[in-house]
Design an enzyme around this catalytic site. Structure first.
Site, PDB file in Angstrom:
ATOM      1  N   ASN A  50      -1.892   5.758   7.260  1.00 52.85           N
ATOM      2  CA  ASN A  50      -2.797   5.971   6.133  1.00 52.85           C
ATOM      3  C   ASN A  50      -2.114   5.570   4.828  1.00 52.85           C
ATOM      4  OD1 ASN A  50      -1.235   8.309   6.743  1.00 52.85           O
ATOM      5  ND2 ASN A  50      -2.573   9.632   5.549  1.00 52.85           N
ATOM      6  N   GLU A  52      -2.715   6.115   0.859  1.00 51.57           N
ATOM      7  CA  GLU A  52      -3.491   6.832  -0.161  1.00 51.57           C
ATOM      8  C   GLU A  52      -3.368   6.164  -1.521  1.00 51.57           C
ATOM      9  OE1 GLU A  52      -2.364  10.999   0.153  1.00 51.57           O
ATOM     10  OE2 GLU A  52      -3.502  11.157   2.030  1.00 51.57           O
ATOM     11  N   CYS A  61      -7.650   5.065   5.980  1.00 50.91           N
ATOM     12  CA  CYS A  61      -7.070   5.770   7.129  1.00 50.91           C
ATOM     13  C   CYS A  61      -6.216   4.831   7.991  1.00 50.91           C
ATOM     14  CB  CYS A  61      -8.170   6.331   8.034  1.00 50.91           C
ATOM     15  SG  CYS A  61      -9.168   7.608   7.286  1.00 50.91           S
ATOM     16  N   GLU A  63      -6.298   4.358  11.181  1.00 52.15           N
ATOM     17  CA  GLU A  63      -7.058   3.625  12.203  1.00 52.15           C
ATOM     18  C   GLU A  63      -7.655   2.340  11.630  1.00 52.15           C
ATOM     19  OE1 GLU A  63      -7.193   6.811  11.350  1.00 52.15           O
ATOM     20  OE2 GLU A  63      -8.134   8.038  12.903  1.00 52.15           O
ATOM     21  N   CYS A  94     -11.989   9.807  11.813  1.00 56.88           N
ATOM     22  CA  CYS A  94     -13.116  10.180  10.942  1.00 56.88           C
ATOM     23  C   CYS A  94     -14.310   9.264  11.223  1.00 56.88           C
ATOM     24  CB  CYS A  94     -12.702  10.116   9.465  1.00 56.88           C
ATOM     25  SG  CYS A  94     -12.745   8.456   8.754  1.00 56.88           S
ATOM     26  N   CYS A  97     -13.990   5.528  10.308  1.00 58.76           N
ATOM     27  CA  CYS A  97     -13.159   4.763  11.252  1.00 58.76           C
ATOM     28  C   CYS A  97     -13.902   4.528  12.566  1.00 58.76           C
ATOM     29  CB  CYS A  97     -11.840   5.484  11.507  1.00 58.76           C
ATOM     30  SG  CYS A  97     -10.766   5.460  10.055  1.00 58.76           S
TER      31      CYS A  97
END
Ligand code: THU
Length: 136
Positions: A50, A52, A61, A63, A94, A97
């Site tokens: 991930n 940010e 993310c 993925e 999530c 994703c």
């Protein structure tokens, strides 16, 4: 669904790559570190972490980082993805994703998640995202 032996082989292949990526997670805001390793039908592995941002909504993310790396290298059919996170329990990807993975999952793909305590959850993408939006 993959056989138990296939799952073990997937874990052996993907877990080290996901853990290495997790160590590179850039997560100064949530302090929640995620690593993913994706296996394509072509047999290649792509890892993601991930990433940010100070503008929180721009965070991507692990993925999706792995998925976009695979597509950018010419791989458009995914067989499996494995994720590791700071959560004690295994966490599924999530919704955003799942939608991105569905675009490249062919018939279906395997999703494996491993918690900090070593607990493993195995899903199929269809089970997690039975009604993904498809344009064509
Ligand atoms: N995150 C992932 O990388 N993958 C998931 O499946 C869930 C959430 C990241 C996004 C953000 O950097 C942090 O975890 C907390 O939501």
């Amino acid at each position: 669904m993959e056989s138990r032996q296939n799952i073990e082989e997937l874990v052996d292949r993907l877990l080290p790559a996901a853990q290495e990526a997790q160590r590179r997670a850039y997560a100064p805001y949530s302090e929640f570190h995620v690593g993913a390793a994706l296996l394509t039908d072509g047999g290649k592995v792509f890892a993601g972490c991930n990433v940010e941002n100070a503008s929180y909504g721009l965070t991507v993310c692990a993925e999706r980082v792995a998925a976009f790396k695979a597509v950018c290298e010419g791989e458009r059919v995914f067989r499996a993805i494995l994720l590791v996170s700071d959560s004690e329990e295994p966490v599924p990807p999530c919704g955003a994703c799942l939608q991105v993975l569905a675009e490249f999952s062919g018939e279906d793909m395997t999703v494996i998640s491993i918690g900090k305590g070593g607990e493993k959850a195995v899903y199929s993408l269809r089970e997690l995202m039975p009604r993904a939006f498809k344009f064509r």
